[in-house]
Design a protein around this motif. Structure first.
Motif, PDB file in Angstrom:
ATOM      1  N   ARG A 236       6.400  18.961 -30.859  1.00 48.85           N
ATOM      2  CA  ARG A 236       7.622  19.164 -31.644  1.00 48.85           C
ATOM      3  C   ARG A 236       8.699  19.897 -30.853  1.00 48.85           C
ATOM      4  N   ASP A 237       8.265  20.656 -29.831  1.00 43.31           N
ATOM      5  CA  ASP A 237       9.206  21.362 -28.967  1.00 43.31           C
ATOM      6  C   ASP A 237       8.604  21.454 -27.572  1.00 43.31           C
ATOM      7  N   ASP A 238       9.362  22.001 -26.627  1.00 38.47           N
ATOM      8  CA  ASP A 238       8.906  22.064 -25.245  1.00 38.47           C
ATOM      9  C   ASP A 238       7.634  22.882 -25.085  1.00 38.47           C
ATOM     10  N   ALA A 239       7.506  23.941 -25.868  1.00 35.31           N
ATOM     11  CA  ALA A 239       6.318  24.793 -25.764  1.00 35.31           C
ATOM     12  C   ALA A 239       5.064  24.029 -26.178  1.00 35.31           C
ATOM     13  N   GLU A 240       5.172  23.249 -27.230  1.00 33.69           N
ATOM     14  CA  GLU A 240       4.013  22.477 -27.685  1.00 33.69           C
ATOM     15  C   GLU A 240       3.661  21.377 -26.687  1.00 33.69           C
ATOM     16  N   VAL A 241       4.664  20.746 -26.113  1.00 41.70           N
ATOM     17  CA  VAL A 241       4.420  19.741 -25.082  1.00 41.70           C
ATOM     18  C   VAL A 241       3.706  20.383 -23.893  1.00 41.70           C
ATOM     19  N   ALA A 242       4.195  21.538 -23.441  1.00 40.85           N
ATOM     20  CA  ALA A 242       3.597  22.218 -22.291  1.00 40.85           C
ATOM     21  C   ALA A 242       2.165  22.637 -22.587  1.00 40.85           C
ATOM     22  N   ARG A 243       1.921  23.109 -23.801  1.00 39.47           N
ATOM     23  CA  ARG A 243       0.553  23.508 -24.163  1.00 39.47           C
ATOM     24  C   ARG A 243      -0.390  22.317 -24.112  1.00 39.47           C
ATOM     25  N   ARG A 244       0.044  21.195 -24.662  1.00 41.72           N
ATOM     26  CA  ARG A 244      -0.833  20.016 -24.680  1.00 41.72           C
ATOM     27  C   ARG A 244      -1.040  19.471 -23.266  1.00 41.72           C
ATOM     28  N   ALA A 245      -0.019  19.507 -22.440  1.00 40.53           N
ATOM     29  CA  ALA A 245      -0.172  19.063 -21.054  1.00 40.53           C
ATOM     30  C   ALA A 245      -1.174  19.945 -20.321  1.00 40.53           C
ATOM     31  N   GLY A 246      -1.108  21.266 -20.556  1.00 38.93           N
ATOM     32  CA  GLY A 246      -2.039  22.176 -19.915  1.00 38.93           C
ATOM     33  C   GLY A 246      -3.477  21.923 -20.314  1.00 38.93           C
ATOM     34  N   VAL A 247      -3.696  21.608 -21.574  1.00 39.30           N
ATOM     35  CA  VAL A 247      -5.055  21.351 -22.059  1.00 39.30           C
ATOM     36  C   VAL A 247      -5.682  20.164 -21.328  1.00 39.30           C
ATOM     37  N   GLU A 254       5.313  15.266 -14.508  1.00 38.35           N
ATOM     38  CA  GLU A 254       4.558  14.073 -14.107  1.00 38.35           C
ATOM     39  C   GLU A 254       4.267  13.187 -15.313  1.00 38.35           C
ATOM     40  N   LEU A 255       3.918  13.799 -16.445  1.00 41.53           N
ATOM     41  CA  LEU A 255       3.654  13.022 -17.649  1.00 41.53           C
ATOM     42  C   LEU A 255       4.917  12.347 -18.171  1.00 41.53           C
ATOM     43  N   ARG A 256       6.048  13.036 -18.075  1.00 42.64           N
ATOM     44  CA  ARG A 256       7.301  12.413 -18.507  1.00 42.64           C
ATOM     45  C   ARG A 256       7.624  11.192 -17.650  1.00 42.64           C
ATOM     46  N   GLU A 257       7.258  11.265 -16.378  1.00 38.89           N
ATOM     47  CA  GLU A 257       7.528  10.154 -15.465  1.00 38.89           C
ATOM     48  C   GLU A 257       6.565   9.001 -15.695  1.00 38.89           C
ATOM     49  N   ASN A 258       5.291   9.318 -15.892  1.00 42.66           N
ATOM     50  CA  ASN A 258       4.252   8.283 -15.865  1.00 42.66           C
ATOM     51  C   ASN A 258       3.644   7.947 -17.219  1.00 42.66           C
ATOM     52  N   GLY A 262       6.777  14.249 -24.436  1.00 44.11           N
ATOM     53  CA  GLY A 262       7.963  14.922 -24.938  1.00 44.11           C
ATOM     54  C   GLY A 262       7.996  14.953 -26.444  1.00 44.11           C
ATOM     55  N   SER A 263       9.166  15.105 -26.981  1.00 46.87           N
ATOM     56  CA  SER A 263       9.365  15.126 -28.431  1.00 46.87           C
ATOM     57  C   SER A 263       9.180  13.722 -29.002  1.00 46.87           C
ATOM     58  N   PRO A 264       9.003  13.605 -30.318  1.00 48.60           N
ATOM     59  CA  PRO A 264       8.934  12.263 -30.915  1.00 48.60           C
ATOM     60  C   PRO A 264      10.131  11.395 -30.553  1.00 48.60           C
ATOM     61  N   ASP A 288      -7.150  14.642 -25.224  1.00 50.82           N
ATOM     62  CA  ASP A 288      -7.757  15.764 -25.935  1.00 50.82           C
ATOM     63  C   ASP A 288      -8.213  15.256 -27.293  1.00 50.82           C
ATOM     64  N   LEU A 289      -9.495  14.934 -27.398  1.00 50.72           N
ATOM     65  CA  LEU A 289     -10.001  14.297 -28.613  1.00 50.72           C
ATOM     66  C   LEU A 289     -10.181  15.275 -29.759  1.00 50.72           C
ATOM     67  N   SER A 290      -9.992  16.560 -29.508  1.00 50.23           N
ATOM     68  CA  SER A 290     -10.051  17.543 -30.581  1.00 50.23           C
ATOM     69  C   SER A 290      -8.698  17.751 -31.249  1.00 50.23           C
ATOM     70  N   ASP A 291      -7.657  17.190 -30.672  1.00 47.95           N
ATOM     71  CA  ASP A 291      -6.285  17.441 -31.139  1.00 47.95           C
ATOM     72  C   ASP A 291      -5.811  16.309 -32.042  1.00 47.95           C
ATOM     73  N   LEU A 292      -6.328  16.300 -33.270  1.00 53.39           N
ATOM     74  CA  LEU A 292      -5.911  15.272 -34.223  1.00 53.39           C
ATOM     75  C   LEU A 292      -4.492  15.509 -34.720  1.00 53.39           C
ATOM     76  N   ASP A 293      -3.996  16.745 -34.576  1.00 61.36           N
ATOM     77  CA  ASP A 293      -2.623  17.027 -34.995  1.00 61.36           C
ATOM     78  C   ASP A 293      -1.615  16.223 -34.173  1.00 61.36           C
ATOM     79  N   GLN A 294      -1.909  15.991 -32.898  1.00 59.59           N
ATOM     80  CA  GLN A 294      -1.010  15.186 -32.072  1.00 59.59           C
ATOM     81  C   GLN A 294      -0.942  13.752 -32.609  1.00 59.59           C
ATOM     82  N   MET A 295      -2.080  13.205 -33.002  1.00 62.26           N
ATOM     83  CA  MET A 295      -2.080  11.867 -33.580  1.00 62.26           C
ATOM     84  C   MET A 295      -1.254  11.832 -34.856  1.00 62.26           C
TER      85      MET A 295
END
Length: 307
Positions: A236-247, A254-258, A262-264, A288-295
């Protein structure tokens, strides 16, 4: 644009974890749950508790889901003899009530073969062609008739070509970035062609090769569905994107490129670029199969924008 969920269980997942993701896939409105077919983890993870078999997993999910389609990106052609695989897939299709899509690839990960004592032949693409000939031939042989095949790598004699799938025709997926043999295989056998982890520009070029190969074979290019597989990292924001990328051990840039990162709104825009390249379906690689909130975020804020 059709959105599907694509998992990599070799990185560490139990059947119960996969069942939770599959049920979320169904409840959230995605059209399908797919999984990889690997027996060894990749990268800097321990892979615990260990691998799960693709077709055993899908057999279980066939009985525990009702709507979503189920399949592989891609079943490794090196793991199973084609006659045995035809039986397995047909049975799981029956168990699901006709909800299987069958992706078959040549196999590529040498280390998992040596780790589990699986032969890793050099002539994988030629073998894949024979495997596709055999599996589709067995399924299409009328009940009561016999199927015979003599190739360089496989020979079948007087096969009853049973059991049959529940579907009149199981959709066959072929994929990859090979410039010549891959499009030719797709033109001959595929109902869907998938480009994995490529840019919109490379995707468009590969789709063009497949369309040309289909037309050369006398098929309409539009007979095939064209799809991509891309890692997803939504927030939903940059912090959440960064957290999920770190996990998942990836860098945001790199993820934005490939991938789809990012945001919805950013992800919706990127998907639009793939649509312009000819893509009709996206397999969202959820790492991250534990992160159903992302889905849930993708289902509620991306999917409605794609109608």
């Amino acid at each position: 644009m059709d959105l599907r969920i694509f998992t990599e269980p070799q990185q560490g997942a139990t059947y119960d974890t996969l069942l939770g993701v599959a049920r979320a896939t169904e409840e959230l409105g995605f059209s399908a749950f797919f999984r990889s077919d690997h027996y060894l983890h990749m990268g800097d993870v321990d892979g615990l508790p260990g691998p799960t078999d693709a077709w055993i997993t899908l057999a279980g999910l066939a009985r525990e889901t009702e709507r979503i389609r189920l399949g592989t990106l891609m079943t490794a052609g090196t793991f199973r003899l084609p006659g045995v695989l035809a039986i397995q897939v047909a049975q799981v299709d029956q168990m699901s009530g006709g909800r299987i899509d069958f992706g078959l690839g040549s196999g590529w990960y040498a280390e998992e073969h040596s780790a589990y004592g699986i032969p890793f032949p050099k002539e994988k693409i030629s073998r894949l062609e024979e495997q596709l000939e055999i599996i589709t031939g067995l399924w299409s042989t009328p009940v009561g008739e016999r199927f015979d095949y003599t190739g360089r790598y496989y020979e079948l004699s007087e096969s009853p070509a049973l059991p049959k799938p529940a579907q009149p025709k199981v959709p066959v997926l072929v994929g990859g970035l090979g410039a010549k043999r891959t499009p030719a295989l797709a033109a001959r056998f595929a109902d869907e062609f998938n480009v994995p982890f490529a840019s919109p520009e490379d995707t468009g070029r590969q789709f063009g090769r497949v369309r040309a190969a289909a037309e050369e074979r006398g098929r309409k290019a539009s007979d095939l569905v064209y799809s991509n597989a891309l890692v997803v990292c939504a927030g939903r924001d940059d912090a959440e994107v960064a957290r999920r990328a770190g996990v998942i051990g990836r860098e945001v840039d790199e993820l934005r490129e490939n991938g789809l990162c990012g945001s919805p709104a950013e992800i919706t825009d990127k998907i639009g670029r793939y649509r312009e390249a000819g893509s009709e379906r996206i397999y969202l690689q959820v790492l991250d199969l534990s992160d159903l909130d992302q889905m849930e975020l993708v289902a509620s804020e991306v999917m409605p924008q794609l109608d």
